[in-house]
Design a protein around this motif. Structure first.
Motif, PDB file in Angstrom:
ATOM      1  N   GLY A 268       0.805  -1.209   0.000  1.00 34.62           N
ATOM      2  CA  GLY A 268       0.000   0.000   0.000  1.00 34.62           C
ATOM      3  C   GLY A 268       0.839   1.260   0.000  1.00 34.62           C
ATOM      4  O   GLY A 268       0.496   2.246  -0.665  1.00 34.62           O
ATOM      5  N   VAL A 269       1.957   1.239   0.719  1.00 35.55           N
ATOM      6  CA  VAL A 269       2.836   2.415   0.770  1.00 35.55           C
ATOM      7  C   VAL A 269       3.376   2.733  -0.620  1.00 35.55           C
ATOM      8  O   VAL A 269       3.439   3.893  -1.023  1.00 35.55           O
ATOM      9  N   TYR A 270       3.761   1.704  -1.377  1.00 31.15           N
ATOM     10  CA  TYR A 270       4.215   1.926  -2.751  1.00 31.15           C
ATOM     11  C   TYR A 270       3.127   2.584  -3.589  1.00 31.15           C
ATOM     12  O   TYR A 270       3.408   3.397  -4.472  1.00 31.15           O
ATOM     13  N   ILE A 271       1.872   2.227  -3.312  1.00 28.86           N
ATOM     14  CA  ILE A 271       0.767   2.755  -4.116  1.00 28.86           C
ATOM     15  C   ILE A 271       0.400   4.184  -3.733  1.00 28.86           C
ATOM     16  O   ILE A 271       0.169   5.027  -4.605  1.00 28.86           O
ATOM     17  N   VAL A 272       0.349   4.488  -2.434  1.00 25.40           N
ATOM     18  CA  VAL A 272      -0.225   5.767  -2.001  1.00 25.40           C
ATOM     19  C   VAL A 272       0.801   6.856  -1.689  1.00 25.40           C
ATOM     20  O   VAL A 272       0.418   8.016  -1.526  1.00 25.40           O
ATOM     21  N   HIS A 273       2.092   6.534  -1.607  1.00 25.51           N
ATOM     22  CA  HIS A 273       3.018   7.539  -1.082  1.00 25.51           C
ATOM     23  C   HIS A 273       3.157   8.752  -1.993  1.00 25.51           C
ATOM     24  O   HIS A 273       3.440   9.846  -1.522  1.00 25.51           O
ATOM     25  N   TYR A 274       2.937   8.574  -3.310  1.00 20.02           N
ATOM     26  CA  TYR A 274       2.970   9.734  -4.207  1.00 20.02           C
ATOM     27  C   TYR A 274       1.882  10.730  -3.812  1.00 20.02           C
ATOM     28  O   TYR A 274       2.117  11.937  -3.728  1.00 20.02           O
ATOM     29  N   SER A 275       0.678  10.217  -3.591  1.00 21.85           N
ATOM     30  CA  SER A 275      -0.437  11.085  -3.205  1.00 21.85           C
ATOM     31  C   SER A 275      -0.185  11.729  -1.851  1.00 21.85           C
ATOM     32  O   SER A 275      -0.477  12.916  -1.658  1.00 21.85           O
ATOM     33  N   VAL A 276       0.349  10.956  -0.914  1.00 23.22           N
ATOM     34  CA  VAL A 276       0.623  11.485   0.419  1.00 23.22           C
ATOM     35  C   VAL A 276       1.641  12.618   0.349  1.00 23.22           C
ATOM     36  O   VAL A 276       1.491  13.636   1.020  1.00 23.22           O
ATOM     37  N   PHE A 277       2.653  12.453  -0.485  1.00 20.16           N
ATOM     38  CA  PHE A 277       3.651  13.517  -0.633  1.00 20.16           C
ATOM     39  C   PHE A 277       3.001  14.812  -1.106  1.00 20.16           C
ATOM     40  O   PHE A 277       3.232  15.885  -0.529  1.00 20.16           O
ATOM     41  N   CYS A 307      -2.228   3.399   5.238  1.00 14.87           N
ATOM     42  CA  CYS A 307      -2.424   2.025   4.793  1.00 14.87           C
ATOM     43  C   CYS A 307      -2.906   1.119   5.921  1.00 14.87           C
ATOM     44  O   CYS A 307      -3.746   0.239   5.703  1.00 14.87           O
ATOM     45  N   ARG A 308      -2.378   1.335   7.121  1.00 12.32           N
ATOM     46  CA  ARG A 308      -2.844   0.531   8.252  1.00 12.32           C
ATOM     47  C   ARG A 308      -4.330   0.782   8.524  1.00 12.32           C
ATOM     48  O   ARG A 308      -5.073  -0.143   8.867  1.00 12.32           O
ATOM     49  N   LEU A 309      -4.766   2.026   8.362  1.00 13.91           N
ATOM     50  CA  LEU A 309      -6.192   2.334   8.535  1.00 13.91           C
ATOM     51  C   LEU A 309      -7.027   1.638   7.463  1.00 13.91           C
ATOM     52  O   LEU A 309      -8.092   1.074   7.748  1.00 13.91           O
ATOM     53  N   LEU A 310      -6.548   1.677   6.216  1.00 14.33           N
ATOM     54  CA  LEU A 310      -7.277   1.031   5.130  1.00 14.33           C
ATOM     55  C   LEU A 310      -7.314  -0.483   5.305  1.00 14.33           C
ATOM     56  O   LEU A 310      -8.289  -1.138   4.913  1.00 14.33           O
ATOM     57  N   ILE A 319      -7.945  -2.364  -2.077  1.00  8.70           N
ATOM     58  CA  ILE A 319      -7.441  -1.390  -3.041  1.00  8.70           C
ATOM     59  C   ILE A 319      -5.960  -1.081  -2.836  1.00  8.70           C
ATOM     60  O   ILE A 319      -5.380  -0.339  -3.633  1.00  8.70           O
ATOM     61  N   ILE A 320      -5.346  -1.648  -1.804  1.00  6.60           N
ATOM     62  CA  ILE A 320      -3.940  -1.354  -1.556  1.00  6.60           C
ATOM     63  C   ILE A 320      -3.080  -2.597  -1.326  1.00  6.60           C
ATOM     64  O   ILE A 320      -1.868  -2.485  -1.149  1.00  6.60           O
ATOM     65  N   THR A 321      -3.679  -3.763  -1.345  1.00  3.28           N
ATOM     66  CA  THR A 321      -2.882  -4.968  -1.146  1.00  3.28           C
ATOM     67  C   THR A 321      -3.499  -6.134  -1.893  1.00  3.28           C
ATOM     68  O   THR A 321      -4.705  -6.156  -2.174  1.00  3.28           O
ATOM     69  N   PHE A 322      -2.641  -7.084  -2.219  1.00  4.72           N
ATOM     70  CA  PHE A 322      -3.147  -8.257  -2.917  1.00  4.72           C
ATOM     71  C   PHE A 322      -2.829  -9.526  -2.133  1.00  4.72           C
ATOM     72  O   PHE A 322      -3.009 -10.623  -2.601  1.00  4.72           O
TER      73      PHE A 322
END
Length: 322
Positions: A268-277, A307-310, A319-322
């Protein structure tokens, strides 16, 4: 409690390296807040993070003895993630979401292809000579493209996106699978191999640093040798780090807890960190803040917490892990 705490720690560190490099690079549009040497080190760390990511995925899949049913589930989950985020991109013009996932399509697509051809990968693991021959043929094909240049190379001179990204990262996944086998684990626990890995980390790191800093900026028309040299560097460094961490026993409860907390959120971090930045960078102007390194750490921490919340909800977790 997770198994192989040390390797999960390595996975977390590789993810942190990728996230911090991205954040630092985005702050260096006109003038960077850290010197060129520090940026080169961060870039060097970020180049290691992606192959390490695929090696560790392969390693954990082998340790977990992934079944055909689980592979099918992973394929469906990866496809769902790709479709979900691309639908979001098509419906919403919110720049943080757009910036957050558009660059992750390549990673998720590669993971999906790896699981689609999973039976072939299993065969490749049991026939190393044929696997090496196959990758040699692919490298030869790229060399032919180099020599005859049938396609316009201006948009992708190193063939990373056009040709190599699928099978190169698949190769790292196969390496990870092999390291997770009984023979691979015996190899990584040999005393001589452990000492060799420890001794190689620094010299290979220095060599990779100067390669990325100088040689890669002077690539000639034929780029295949440079591509091969880069991945030889990366593979050697990843193997050395893997072996070093494989033989570290983490007993500290605080470190173990942190790794157990961070580990499940890595995809999830790989997926969302761009948006978080992009979201955090709008809160205040970092050009007037002395502690700009706070952003590098805060993006990673915020991404992990999000990601932990999601992950607390089984629907949002999809939506953030498989």
């Amino acid at each position: 409690m997770i198994r192989d705490v040390s390797q999960h720690a390595l996975k977390s560190l590789s993810c942190f390296a990728a996230v911090t490099f991205y954040s630092a690079s985005q702050l260096c549009v006109n003038e960077c807040f850290i010197n060129a040497n520090a940026m080169s080190v961060l870039y060097f760390l970020s180049t290691i993070s992606k192959p390490l990511f695929f090696i560790l995925i392969g390693y954990f899949d082998n340790i977990d003895n992934l079944t055909k049913k689980e592979v099918r589930i992973k394929i469906k989950n990866v496809v769902f993630i790709i479709l979900f985020w691309n639908i979001i991109l098509s419906l919403i013009t919110f720049q943080y979401i757009q910036q957050g996932y558009i660059l992750q399509n390549g990673i998720m697509l590669t993971i999906g292809i790896i699981y689609i051809i999973y039976p072939l990968i299993i065969k490749a693991i049991h026939n190393v000579k044929m696997t090496l021959a196959f990758f040699s043929i692919l490298l030869a094909i790229i060399l032919l493209f180099d020599i005859f240049s049938p396609l316009d190379m201006r948009d992708d001179p190193l063939f990373i996106h056009s040709y190599s990204f699928i099978w190169v990262w698949g190769g790292y996944y196969i390496v990870g699978r092999m390291l997770g086998t009984a023979a691979g684990r015996r190899f990584t626990h040999q005393t001589g191999i452990i000492w060799l890995a420890r001794m190689m980390v620094i010299p290979v790191g220095i060599s990779m640093f100067f390669y990325e800093r100088f040689l890669s900026t002077h690539t000639q028309n034929i780029v295949t040798p440079w591509l091969l040299l880069e991945h030889l560097h990366l593979l050697t460094m990843c193997l050395a780090l893997f072996i070093v961490f494989e033989n570290i026993t983490i007993k500290n409860k605080i470190i173990t807890y942190v790794v157990e907390f961070i580990g499940p959120a890595m995809i999830g971090v790989y997926i969302v960190h761009y948006s978080v930045f992009y979201f955090i960078s709008t809160l205040y102007d970092f050009n007037y803040v002395n502690l700009k390194f706070v952003l590098l750490v805060s993006v990673f921490i915020a991404s992990v917490l999000l990601c932990r919340l999601l992950l607390l909800n089984r629907f949002t977790a999809r939506i953030i892990t498989f």
